[in-house]
Design a protein around this motif. Structure first.
Motif, PDB file in Angstrom:
ATOM      1  N   ILE A   1       0.856  -1.182   0.000  1.00 38.45           N
ATOM      2  CA  ILE A   1       0.000   0.000   0.000  1.00 38.45           C
ATOM      3  C   ILE A   1       0.892   1.232   0.000  1.00 38.45           C
ATOM      4  N   THR A   2       0.781   2.027  -1.054  1.00 41.03           N
ATOM      5  CA  THR A   2       1.600   3.234  -1.190  1.00 41.03           C
ATOM      6  C   THR A   2       0.724   4.463  -0.970  1.00 41.03           C
ATOM      7  N   SER A   3       1.243   5.423  -0.204  1.00 37.81           N
ATOM      8  CA  SER A   3       0.487   6.633   0.113  1.00 37.81           C
ATOM      9  C   SER A   3       1.441   7.823   0.197  1.00 37.81           C
ATOM     10  N   ASP A   4       0.886   8.992   0.552  1.00 36.95           N
ATOM     11  CA  ASP A   4       1.727  10.170   0.754  1.00 36.95           C
ATOM     12  C   ASP A   4       2.159  10.321   2.207  1.00 36.95           C
ATOM     13  N   ALA A   5       1.959   9.274   3.022  1.00 41.58           N
ATOM     14  CA  ALA A   5       2.413   9.295   4.409  1.00 41.58           C
ATOM     15  C   ALA A   5       3.940   9.237   4.467  1.00 41.58           C
ATOM     16  N   VAL A   6       4.508   9.804   5.517  1.00 38.94           N
ATOM     17  CA  VAL A   6       5.965   9.821   5.649  1.00 38.94           C
ATOM     18  C   VAL A   6       6.532   8.421   5.874  1.00 38.94           C
ATOM     19  N   ASN A   7       5.683   7.500   6.367  1.00 31.72           N
ATOM     20  CA  ASN A   7       6.149   6.134   6.626  1.00 31.72           C
ATOM     21  C   ASN A   7       5.639   5.143   5.578  1.00 31.72           C
ATOM     22  N   SER A   8       5.267   5.641   4.403  1.00 32.62           N
ATOM     23  CA  SER A   8       4.857   4.776   3.283  1.00 32.62           C
ATOM     24  C   SER A   8       6.093   4.124   2.670  1.00 32.62           C
ATOM     25  N   PRO A   9       5.989   2.896   2.100  1.00 34.17           N
ATOM     26  CA  PRO A   9       4.767   2.093   1.934  1.00 34.17           C
ATOM     27  C   PRO A   9       4.520   1.185   3.130  1.00 34.17           C
ATOM     28  N   HIS A  10       3.323   0.549   3.108  1.00 29.94           N
ATOM     29  CA  HIS A  10       2.960  -0.447   4.111  1.00 29.94           C
ATOM     30  C   HIS A  10       2.759  -1.792   3.398  1.00 29.94           C
ATOM     31  N   VAL A  11       3.286  -2.841   4.005  1.00 25.21           N
ATOM     32  CA  VAL A  11       3.310  -4.157   3.363  1.00 25.21           C
ATOM     33  C   VAL A  11       2.522  -5.161   4.210  1.00 25.21           C
ATOM     34  N   VAL A  12       1.653  -5.917   3.536  1.00 23.51           N
ATOM     35  CA  VAL A  12       0.851  -6.952   4.197  1.00 23.51           C
ATOM     36  C   VAL A  12       1.130  -8.285   3.513  1.00 23.51           C
ATOM     37  N   GLU A  13       1.521  -9.289   4.288  1.00 23.20           N
ATOM     38  CA  GLU A  13       1.710 -10.643   3.773  1.00 23.20           C
ATOM     39  C   GLU A  13       0.390 -11.403   3.902  1.00 23.20           C
ATOM     40  N   ILE A  14      -0.108 -11.914   2.778  1.00 25.27           N
ATOM     41  CA  ILE A  14      -1.438 -12.534   2.735  1.00 25.27           C
ATOM     42  C   ILE A  14      -1.314 -14.021   2.429  1.00 25.27           C
ATOM     43  N   THR A  15      -2.128 -14.817   3.100  1.00 23.08           N
ATOM     44  CA  THR A  15      -2.187 -16.246   2.809  1.00 23.08           C
ATOM     45  C   THR A  15      -3.633 -16.722   2.874  1.00 23.08           C
ATOM     46  N   ALA A  16      -3.946 -17.725   2.079  1.00 20.97           N
ATOM     47  CA  ALA A  16      -5.284 -18.324   2.072  1.00 20.97           C
ATOM     48  C   ALA A  16      -5.147 -19.753   1.555  1.00 20.97           C
ATOM     49  N   ASN A  17      -6.038 -20.606   1.997  1.00 17.29           N
ATOM     50  CA  ASN A  17      -6.027 -21.999   1.556  1.00 17.29           C
ATOM     51  C   ASN A  17      -7.315 -22.303   0.808  1.00 17.29           C
ATOM     52  N   ALA A  18      -7.194 -22.528  -0.498  1.00 15.54           N
ATOM     53  CA  ALA A  18      -8.365 -22.856  -1.320  1.00 15.54           C
ATOM     54  C   ALA A  18      -8.696 -24.337  -1.150  1.00 15.54           C
ATOM     55  N   VAL A  19      -9.837 -24.604  -0.534  1.00 15.39           N
ATOM     56  CA  VAL A  19     -10.283 -25.975  -0.284  1.00 15.39           C
ATOM     57  C   VAL A  19     -11.350 -26.331  -1.308  1.00 15.39           C
ATOM     58  N   PHE A  20     -11.082 -27.388  -2.061  1.00 11.74           N
ATOM     59  CA  PHE A  20     -12.046 -27.830  -3.071  1.00 11.74           C
ATOM     60  C   PHE A  20     -12.877 -28.975  -2.507  1.00 11.74           C
ATOM     61  N   PRO A  21     -14.160 -29.035  -2.829  1.00 11.31           N
ATOM     62  CA  PRO A  21     -14.976 -30.191  -2.461  1.00 11.31           C
ATOM     63  C   PRO A  21     -14.461 -31.424  -3.190  1.00 11.31           C
ATOM     64  N   PRO A  22     -14.954 -32.614  -2.836  1.00 11.14           N
ATOM     65  CA  PRO A  22     -14.503 -33.804  -3.570  1.00 11.14           C
ATOM     66  C   PRO A  22     -14.812 -33.690  -5.056  1.00 11.14           C
ATOM     67  N   ILE A  23     -13.828 -34.013  -5.876  1.00 10.53           N
ATOM     68  CA  ILE A  23     -13.991 -33.946  -7.331  1.00 10.53           C
ATOM     69  C   ILE A  23     -13.642 -35.309  -7.904  1.00 10.53           C
ATOM     70  N   LEU A  24     -14.604 -35.939  -8.566  1.00 12.02           N
ATOM     71  CA  LEU A  24     -14.401 -37.258  -9.145  1.00 12.02           C
ATOM     72  C   LEU A  24     -13.829 -37.108 -10.549  1.00 12.02           C
ATOM     73  N   SER A  25     -12.650 -37.675 -10.723  1.00  5.60           N
ATOM     74  CA  SER A  25     -11.994 -37.654 -12.031  1.00  5.60           C
ATOM     75  C   SER A  25     -11.883 -39.081 -12.549  1.00  5.60           C
TER      76      SER A  25
END
Length: 219
Positions: free
Chosen positions: A121-145
């Motif tokens: 996140i970049t802004s005009d603040a004196v302490n810019s930028p701000h960094v966020v580490e993001i994680t997520a787990n995509a869970v799929f239902p059972p899939i028959l192949s």
């Protein structure tokens, strides 16, 4: 000269010494463009693809702590899974107090499993930028192949047999429960078609597990 070092209130007096003395009270308010990020990490946890209408949302809190308006000018997502995340607030965006900045995750975009990205996140603040580490787990239902959806046997001699095998597998995350399988319409008058080593049901296939099924033809 009034020169505050930060977001602060300065008070003082000015004493005038003359044949008539006078004291002036001085009050000054200093501000600074400063932004605080409440948490530098954002974890969506497990997000099931079919429970979310295409996307899931979470947020990070941003607070203007310097007494002045902070303007967000740019938000970027980087990393191998950057395209799985987005934020759709129109920029530039002014923060006068605080805001829960929304971030969205697309669980069906890049397949199942853990996704990671970095939001800057970049802004005009004196302490810019701000960094966020993001994680997520995509869970799929059972899939028959199924390894082969069409089994074709041609020119098989009479009174001979042939076995052919196809594979059922679970390419989702959650358990696939198979209760039965059987033949539908079989157009034959004298020949035979059947399963070899017919299993006991129900059969539970966990993520990545396979079940080979062998069919025997005897014209």
């Amino acid at each position: 000269t009034f020169s505050p070092d930060a977001f602060e209130t300065l008070t003082g007096t000015i004493d005038i010494v003359a044949n008539v003395n006078k004291t002036l009270n001085v009050l000054g308010q200093g501000t600074i463009k400063q932004l605080a990020l409440e948490n530098p990490t954002l974890d969506f946890g497990d997000i099931r693809r079919d429970d979310n209408s295409g996307q899931a949302s979470s947020s990070v809190k941003l607070t203007a702590t310097g007494g002045d308006v902070v303007t967000i000018t740019e938000v970027n997502f980087t990393g191998a899974d950057a395209s799985s995340f987005f934020s759709h607030i129109t920029l530039p965006f002014e923060i006068t107090d605080n805001i829960d900045w929304s971030v969205f995750f697309l669980p069906g975009h890049n397949g199942k499993g853990v996704k990671n990205a970095t939001m800057t996140i970049t802004s005009d603040a004196v302490n810019s930028p701000h960094v966020v580490e993001i994680t997520a787990n995509a869970v799929f239902p059972p899939i028959l192949s199924i390894s082969n959806t069409n089994i074709i046997i041609e020119n098989l001699d009479r009174l001979t047999t042939i076995d052919t095998t196809f594979v059922i597998s679970n390419i989702g995350n959650e358990t696939l429960n198979i209760n039965s399988y059987s033949f539908g319409l079989v157009s034959s008058t004298t020949g035979e078609i059947g399963f070899v080593d017919y299993p006991s049901f129900p059969i539970a296939l966990e993520e990545g597990e396979e079940l080979p099924i062998t069919v025997r033809f005897a014209p």
